[in-house]
Design an enzyme around this catalytic site. Structure first.
Site, PDB file in Angstrom:
ATOM      1  CB  CYS A 246      -8.479   0.753   5.269  1.00 56.68           C
ATOM      2  SG  CYS A 246      -8.049  -0.220   3.881  1.00 56.68           S
TER       3      CYS A 246
ATOM      4  CB  CYS B 253      -4.966  13.396   2.913  1.00 51.35           C
ATOM      5  SG  CYS B 253      -6.157  13.295   1.558  1.00 51.35           S
TER       6      CYS B 253
ATOM      7  CB  CYS C 253      -0.907  -0.036   1.225  1.00 55.54           C
ATOM      8  SG  CYS C 253      -2.036   1.358   1.303  1.00 55.54           S
TER       9      CYS C 253
HETATM   10  S1  SF4 Z   1      -9.529   8.454   3.138  1.00 59.92           S
HETATM   11 FE1  SF4 Z   1      -7.919   8.928   1.591  1.00 59.92          FE
HETATM   12  S2  SF4 Z   1      -8.744  10.774   0.569  1.00 59.92           S
HETATM   13 FE2  SF4 Z   1      -9.872  10.596   2.496  1.00 59.92          FE
HETATM   14  S3  SF4 Z   1      -8.722  11.858   3.974  1.00 59.92           S
HETATM   15 FE3  SF4 Z   1      -7.950   9.740   4.153  1.00 59.92          FE
HETATM   16  S4  SF4 Z   1      -6.174   9.677   2.803  1.00 59.92           S
HETATM   17 FE4  SF4 Z   1      -7.363  11.476   2.198  1.00 59.92          FE
END
Ligand code: SF4
Length: 380
Positions: free
Chosen positions: A371, A144, A137
């Site tokens: 995740c 972000c 990954c």
């Molecule tokens: S899920 Fe992905 S796009 Fe959404 S804040 Fe987290 S890293 Fe960023």
């Protein structure tokens, strides 16, 4: 100046600058991306004098350093990887803007299943490695800006974009650590680490091209996930199949009302606009679009949500599958994990409506590698 991150043509130009013929760019690319050398001194196809000349011109390999490793009870490894600072600083001090996280998941997380690619090479007769297949990954940004409410990375805000070399370099560093043999070992890449790849589009795609053309990985074993950046999806639709990874849409909600609440980006590009953009992507035979769906207790995991998601997928007319992810907890995030029974009912409901559905196995939850959990945490 880093050599890693440059295309073969750019490497050839570096050598021409050093007074060498351009064809030697191929040797240099081979050394960097296939032999995974750590320093210019290791280029055995170059004379000592040439290696010294290259170094005098200020060139170095620039392979990112794995600064810290967190190992999960399930075998997953989360790496804190120090790249190069924007000004080319070394990363021994691990300044926050110079480090990203990359995750190695031996045996994957089952999220790659269902598109046919997993059946290829299913028999691996080599037994010396403890894994038969693995998934890396990869991060595309430090932090972000998208601000999904369930994601720990969002807490960092966007610190900076990664360069193509820093994105591809994460993969090269992990392949090296795990002694992966390209062409023999089965490795999938998912661009689902820190960051939104389509908000760093040029560097992301430049990295993909390096990984395909120089490292030798197949784009059909790569999946990029986007939160639904419509202009990015439109550009992606124009990429040639030889270098285009598979596409995953981080859907996470059954309708715009819920999605806007947990993913503010939905106010700019609602579900229908995202689906319209995805329809333009020319899929390969047997390729499917993946809808990633995070189940949050009481918010996105109700039986009526499953029915809505099934309708949404059917209405899209896309060859699609849904990857369900039971939300992984993180400090300071105000959501709860779904009950196992709710997850199971959701999955059965989608399957009952004829939607191909897969459960992502949570990997490395204990080390914040799962995740939505990636944040530059050294506390582990
Ligand atoms: S899920 Fe992905 S796009 Fe959404 S804040 Fe987290 S890293 Fe960023």
């Amino acid at each position: 100046m880093s050599l890693l991150g440059r295309s073969r043509e750019e490497l050839a130009a570096c050598l021409v600058e050093a007074g060498e013929p351009a064809w030697r760019g191929r040797q240099l690319a081979q050394a960097i991306y296939r032999q995974r050398i750590q320093s210019v001194e290791e280029i055995t196809t170059f004379s000592k004098e040439l290696r010294e000349r290259i170094q005098r011109l200020g060139w170095e390999v620039g392979l990112p350093r794995i600064a810290q490793v967190f190992t999960s009870v399930d075998g997953t490894e989360r790496y804190l990887i120090g790249g190069r600072g924007v000004e080319g600083r070394t990363t021994d001090g691990l300044a926050s803007s110079d480090t990203v996280e990359t995750v190695w998941m031996p045996e994957g997380d089952d999220g790659e299943a269902g598109d046919g690619s997993d059946e290829e090479n299913a028999t691996n007769d080599r037994i010396e490695k403890s894994w038969q297949r693995a998934t890396i990954c990869v991060s595309s940004q430090v932090g972000c800006a998208v601000n999904c409410q369930f994601c720990l990375t969002a807490k960092l805000g966007l610190q900076r974009n990664l360069s193509a070399g820093e994105i591809a370099g994460q993969v090269v560093a992990v392949l090296d650590r795990q002694s992966v043999e390209i062409g023999r070992d089965r490795v999938n890449l998912v661009f689902m680490g820190m960051g939104e790849p389509f908000l760093n589009y040029d560097n992301f795609m430049a990295a993909v091209r390096l990984l395909v053309e120089e490292v030798g990985l197949s784009p059909q074993r790569m999946t990029v996930s986007t939160s639904g950046i419509v202009p990015g999806i439109q550009r992606f639709a124009g990429e040639p199949a030889e270098v285009r990874p598979k596409l995953a849409i981080s859907l996470n909600a059954p309708n715009d009302a819920v999605r806007s609440q947990i993913m503010p980006i939905n106010r700019k590009w609602p579900i229908e606009a995202v689906v319209d953009a995805v329809r333009v992507v020319k899929l390969r035979p047997r390729e499917r679009i993946t809808f990633e769906y995070v189940l949050l207790a009481g918010i996105t995991d109700k039986p009526e949500h499953a029915r809505e998601v099934a309708r949404l997928v059917r209405r899209s007319g896309l060859p699609a599958k849904v990857n369900l992810i039971a939300w992984n907890p993180g400090p300071g995030i105000p959501y709860a994990m779904p009950e196992a029974a709710a997850v199971d009912e959701f999955r059965r409901s989608l399957a009952g409506e004829g939607v191909p559905v897969y459960m992502r196995r949570p990997r490395g939850r204990d080390i914040y590698a799962a995740c939505g959990q990636l944040k530059r945490t050294v506390e582990g």
